[in-house]
Design a protein around this motif. Structure first.
Motif, short mmCIF file in Angstrom:
data_model
loop_
_atom_site.label_atom_id
_atom_site.label_comp_id
_atom_site.label_asym_id
_atom_site.label_seq_id
_atom_site.Cartn_x
_atom_site.Cartn_y
_atom_site.Cartn_z
N ARG A 172 1.23 7.76 12.69
CA ARG A 172 1.58 8.60 11.53
C ARG A 172 0.57 9.73 11.36
O ARG A 172 0.94 10.85 11.00
CB ARG A 172 1.66 7.74 10.26
CG ARG A 172 2.93 6.90 10.16
CD ARG A 172 3.08 6.27 8.79
NE ARG A 172 2.17 5.16 8.60
CZ ARG A 172 2.51 3.87 8.70
NH1 ARG A 172 3.75 3.54 8.98
NH2 ARG A 172 1.63 2.93 8.50
N ASP A 173 -0.71 9.43 11.63
CA ASP A 173 -1.76 10.47 11.52
C ASP A 173 -1.51 11.62 12.48
O ASP A 173 -1.94 12.75 12.23
CB ASP A 173 -3.14 9.86 11.81
CG ASP A 173 -3.81 9.37 10.53
OD1 ASP A 173 -3.19 9.47 9.46
OD2 ASP A 173 -4.95 8.89 10.61
N ASP A 177 -0.59 3.53 11.58
CA ASP A 177 -1.38 4.57 10.89
C ASP A 177 -1.84 5.63 11.87
O ASP A 177 -1.84 6.82 11.57
CB ASP A 177 -2.58 3.94 10.18
CG ASP A 177 -2.20 3.22 8.89
OD1 ASP A 177 -1.10 3.51 8.37
OD2 ASP A 177 -2.99 2.38 8.41
N ASN A 189 -6.91 -2.59 4.32
CA ASN A 189 -5.79 -1.69 4.60
C ASN A 189 -4.50 -2.49 4.68
O ASN A 189 -4.29 -3.25 5.62
CB ASN A 189 -6.04 -0.94 5.92
CG ASN A 189 -4.88 -0.05 6.28
OD1 ASN A 189 -4.35 0.68 5.46
ND2 ASN A 189 -4.45 -0.13 7.54
N THR A 246 -7.85 -5.12 8.48
CA THR A 246 -6.45 -4.67 8.61
C THR A 246 -5.74 -5.49 9.68
O THR A 246 -6.37 -6.31 10.36
CB THR A 246 -6.41 -3.16 8.95
OG1 THR A 246 -5.05 -2.73 8.97
CG2 THR A 246 -7.06 -2.86 10.30
N LYS A 283 -5.04 4.02 1.63
CA LYS A 283 -5.37 3.82 3.05
C LYS A 283 -6.60 4.63 3.44
O LYS A 283 -7.49 4.14 4.15
CB LYS A 283 -4.18 4.21 3.94
CG LYS A 283 -3.07 3.18 3.96
CD LYS A 283 -1.91 3.65 4.80
CE LYS A 283 -0.92 2.53 5.04
NZ LYS A 283 -1.42 1.49 5.91
N TYR A 332 -10.07 3.16 5.01
CA TYR A 332 -10.63 3.57 6.31
C TYR A 332 -11.99 4.26 6.18
O TYR A 332 -12.76 4.31 7.14
CB TYR A 332 -9.65 4.49 7.05
CG TYR A 332 -8.50 3.77 7.72
CD1 TYR A 332 -8.73 2.82 8.72
CD2 TYR A 332 -7.18 4.02 7.35
CE1 TYR A 332 -7.68 2.16 9.34
CE2 TYR A 332 -6.12 3.36 7.96
CZ TYR A 332 -6.38 2.43 8.96
OH TYR A 332 -5.34 1.77 9.57
N GLU A 367 -0.41 -2.43 11.48
CA GLU A 367 -0.64 -1.38 10.49
C GLU A 367 -1.61 -0.33 11.03
O GLU A 367 -1.44 0.87 10.83
CB GLU A 367 -1.19 -2.00 9.19
CG GLU A 367 -0.93 -1.19 7.95
CD GLU A 367 0.50 -0.70 7.81
OE1 GLU A 367 0.67 0.40 7.26
OE2 GLU A 367 1.45 -1.37 8.26
N GLN A 407 -6.97 7.92 8.89
CA GLN A 407 -8.03 7.33 9.71
C GLN A 407 -9.13 8.34 10.00
O GLN A 407 -8.92 9.54 9.89
CB GLN A 407 -7.45 6.82 11.04
CG GLN A 407 -6.56 5.61 10.88
CD GLN A 407 -6.03 5.07 12.21
OE1 GLN A 407 -6.10 5.71 13.24
NE2 GLN A 407 -5.47 3.86 12.17
N LYS A 463 -1.12 6.71 0.82
CA LYS A 463 -2.06 7.47 1.67
C LYS A 463 -3.48 7.46 1.14
O LYS A 463 -4.44 7.28 1.90
CB LYS A 463 -1.58 8.91 1.86
CG LYS A 463 -0.47 9.02 2.88
CD LYS A 463 -0.41 10.39 3.52
CE LYS A 463 0.44 10.35 4.78
NZ LYS A 463 0.39 11.58 5.54
#
Length: 796
Positions: A179-180, A176, A148, A168, A157, A161, A172, A191, A154
């Motif tokens: 952002r999720d 993530d 990652n 990773t 990533k 995941y 990051e 994720q 997207k």
């Protein structure tokens, strides 16, 4: 080694011996038979066996696969280290003991469950390297491996995941996660849950970097005049009279005199009032900028911009900025262009992020000195794992000098002596600034050297790997090149191995130990020594006046004293304790926000995944209706007297059908019943307005409106909680515990936010206009609906 560690190592050692005993049986298997073990283990897990039941066999399989693919056969101590990681603890393994291979076995075992294993490193170079090395073995055994990267889109990533094992970096991974929890569609998440993590360089990630929370910013607000006013006020204050500075903790406070001056200058009655929280936050930032943050230390001014300096590596960080208005306060101080302040949209501390994992483990060369923090914050023990071969490096007592000049001259004399006979030398510095000073002395002596200051991770690893070659001189900031082995070149063992010099003691003993640990890997010879001067930062902060006077008489001589070395260690313990208290304090406050964040993210996920949002809307309508009975009421002796005429006027035709509720209907009901009746009428009104809209279109509208309200008011809540926190310590002047006050005030803010969201959703859904555009429904809020929301809030 502590007695408790010896017991753990002895217990795990018995398991390691059983793994080694399987060696010949594993070597007798063909590649296909060895690979078939993965499917067999997964089947056994599905039949109610546990990972602990499989540990001996699975470790033996991974060990044999590594021997075949990488040509590396794990030592007994590496097997013990792997078991420590599987159990969710921190394994302290000296530099050069093979942590990358150690992590392979618990990674394989835990990946068999199919829930995902995250292997976390401090930079992308190490993630890439480890995923390529261990990835070969894991792929051979039939597991999928993902990398990652920050540059990934997207879908890349999500693919990384969804693998059995994901390599990773800590930053990051955290971003993530944030952002999720900002996506508008559930399918946009990358994720898939936080199951098991192995953190390389655990002390760097879980302790050093945990002082700074992860923040995603967006939107802008312009407060330039306020920053200028706060800066002007800060510059008018006198040190000691108006401002109290704690050098040890680098904190700054207003004295009672300073508070009086602030109240006078800004024409307010009391800084204690909650409505002055924002102003106090601005003042506090201006104080930090003017009295604590120094140009050339925490930041530099370049081309009319403030560029931050990394406190661990000393490197410049263009593009990075302090959050919460501190950056703007420094811009005002330095009289450069003040940028608009960004709004924090999502934030989490590393402590609270990593505590979300079902199981967490870590490995590092140095963590024992921070064991208390690992236990209290992360519930992880630190287990010292013995080295494969005894350490024969000589760690000499410090040389102590009166000042930096005489220290540097003595250091250069020792470097020249060792360099003449070809012994490789590694010089460790605490910052880029001190690296520059040493490089100046080395150039003047016409010595060829390599300089590292954590700017290029790949070149860095290459340079550090060659630091053990005959005649090499390497100058590095302490954090540079972590994760890469220094192997000795030909003929270096006979010369005494790698010589390590520290230019000054670090704040933390473990960073000193890390530097020393660069030498003496796998039973190699080596030696280390620290050169300390009384004008080093640590000694200025903790050395004391008496000690400085004694050293002032020394001239160019030095003292070599185990007692003084012990005194420095005590000063370091003091700093470590203060840093722990500081991180604990950050965590105590963030724990309050963490509860709010968890509740919000859970509800947000429910909204994104629900196939029917009507029950959630009904609950919001009841919350809004109940709050309306407070807005349109007067309280007397604990009883509520609702102003029915005002209430009906406020909702008539806006959120309920016109004239569907009369004063006579409400007068005979208690407060809960009034709220229930209003919320039922709200629901009827809403259904009537949207009865022609197809169900699949309506749920998209509902989801969009609710999520938009959640995100808007959650962002406001983070901002208000942050401002509240920066001024809350003022409560201590009123004999109130600031943390307790913060918990209470933040809870009120959270409750208010939830009610505001309910009002916002009710009004917006009651005011949607459905228009048909080429057989598609289009939603437009009425022009005055925003105004309605504002009016409701003002009444609140």
């Amino acid at each position: 080694m502590a007695a408790s560690d010896k017991r753990i190592v002895k217990k795990h050692g018995k398991k390691a011996d059983r793994i080694i005993a399987m060696d010949s049986a594993m070597q007798a298997l063909s590649d296909e038979q060895l690979q078939a073990k993965t499917a067999e283990f997964k089947k056994r897990l599905s039949e109610d066996e546990t990972l602990d039941d499989l540990l001996i066999e699975a470790f033996a399989v991974a060990r044999e696969a590594a021997r075949r693919i990488l040509g590396l056969h794990a030592y007994r101590v590496q097997l013990i280290g792997g078991i420590v990681l599987h159990e969710g603890d921190v394994g302290e393994m000296k530099t050069g003991e093979g942590k990358t291979l150690t992590a392979l076995m618990p990674t394989y075992l835990n990946a068999l469950e199919g829930k995902g294993v995250h292997v976390i490193t401090v930079n992308e170079y190490l993630s890439k390297r480890d995923s390529e090395i261990n990835g070969q073995v894991l792929n051979f055994l039939g597991l999928t491996v993902g990398l990652n990267l920050r540059s990934g889109n997207k879908s890349e990533k999500r693919a990384a995941y969804s693998c059995d094992v994901t390599y990773t970096t800590n930053a990051e991974l955290g971003f993530d996660y944030l952002r999720d929890n900002m996506v508008k569609e559930y399918g946009d998440k990358v994720q898939r849950g936080l199951n098991f993590a192995i953190i390389d360089e655990a002390d760097s990630i879980l302790i050093d970097e945990s002082r700074t929370p992860l923040i995603i910013s967006g939107g802008r607000k312009n407060c330039t005049p306020q920053y200028m006013a706060a800066n002007q006020f800060a510059k008018s204050l006198k040190k000691d009279d108006d401002v109290e500075i704690d050098l040890e903790t680098k904190q700054v406070y207003l004295t009672p005199e300073g508070i009086t001056k602030a109240e006078k200058m800004f024409s307010i009655n009391s800084l204690f009032d909650i409505q002055n929280t924002e102003l106090y936050h601005l003042i506090l930032n201006a104080l930090k900028a003017n009295f604590v943050f120094k140009n050339g230390v925490e930041y530099v001014v370049q081309n009319g911009e403030i560029v931050l300096v990394d406190q661990f590596t000393g490197r410049l960080m263009p593009g990075r900025a302090y959050s919460d208005g501190l950056h703007q306060a420094i811009q005002a101080k330095e009289n450069v262009n003040i940028e608009q302040e960004t709004v924090t949209m999502a934030t989490i501390t590393y402590q609270n992020f990593f505590r979300l994992y079902n199981k967490l483990s870590g490995m590092t060369g140095t963590a024992k000195t921070e064991e208390e923090e690992f236990i209290k914050i992360y519930n992880m023990r630190v287990v010292q794992i013995p080295t494969n071969k005894p350490v024969i490096r000589k760690d000499e007592p410090d040389y102590m000098f009166a000042n930096r000049d005489v220290k540097m001259k003595a250091l250069m004399a020792e470097i020249l002596t060792l360099h003449e006979k070809g012994q490789p030398i590694l010089i460790g510095t605490t910052s880029v600034e001190s690296s520059e000073i040493v490089s100046h002395y080395l150039r003047n002596a016409n010595l060829k050297f390599e300089m590292l200051n954590a700017k290029n991770h790949e070149r860095e690893a290459d340079i550090i790997a060659k630091a053990g070659v005959k005649g090499a001189i390497t100058l590095a900031t302490n954090m540079a090149g972590r994760g890469t082995d220094i192997k000795l070149g030909d003929g270096v063992v006979e010369l005494g191995g790698l010589a390590v010099f520290g230019i000054e003691r670090n704040e933390a003993r473990r960073i000193d130990n890390q530097l020393r640990g660069r030498s003496g890997r796998q039973g190699d010879p080596g030696f280390s020594r620290f050169y300390v001067a009384m004008d080093d930062e640590l000694m200025l902060r903790f050395g004391g006046e008496r000690l400085r006077k004694i050293f002032g008489r020394l001239g160019s001589d030095f003292i070599q004293s185990r007692m003084l070395t012990k005194a420095i260690s005590n000063a370091q313990k003091k700093v470590e304790g203060m840093n722990f208290d500081q991180r604990k304090n950050i965590l105590d406050y963030d724990n309050v926000l963490a509860q709010h964040r968890e509740a919000m993210y859970v509800r947000r996920n429910q909204i994104l995944t629900a196939s029917d949002l009507k029950p959630i809307i009904k609950k919001m309508q009841y919350s809004a209706a109940y709050d309306l009975t407070r807005m349109f009421a007067n309280e007397s002796h604990g009883e509520w007297f609702i102003r029915y005429d005002d209430l009906i006027k406020g909702i008539n035709g806006k959120v309920v059908v016109e004239n569907s509720i009369t004063k006579a209907d409400l007068e005979k009901l208690n407060r809960q019943e009034v709220a229930k009746l209003i919320s039922e009428k709200m629901y009827e009104f809403y259904l009537k307005r949207t009865e022609d809209v197809p169900a699949d279109v309506m749920i998209q509208i509902e989801r969009g409106v609710i999520i938009m309200a959640f995100d808007e008011y959650w962002t406001q809540h983070i901002d208000q909680a942050s401002k509240l926190r920066s001024g809350i310590y003022l409560r201590s002047y009123a004999q109130t515990n600031p943390l307790h006050a913060y918990v209470e005030e933040a809870a009120k803010l959270f409750e208010h936010m939830q009610l505001t969201i309910a009002h916002d959703v009710v009004i917006k859904l009651a005011n949607v206009v459905i228009r048909r555009v080429e057989n598609q429904a289009q939603v437009e809020p009425l022009n005055d609906s925003e105004q309605e929301v504002r009016e409701f809030k003002q009444k609140g």
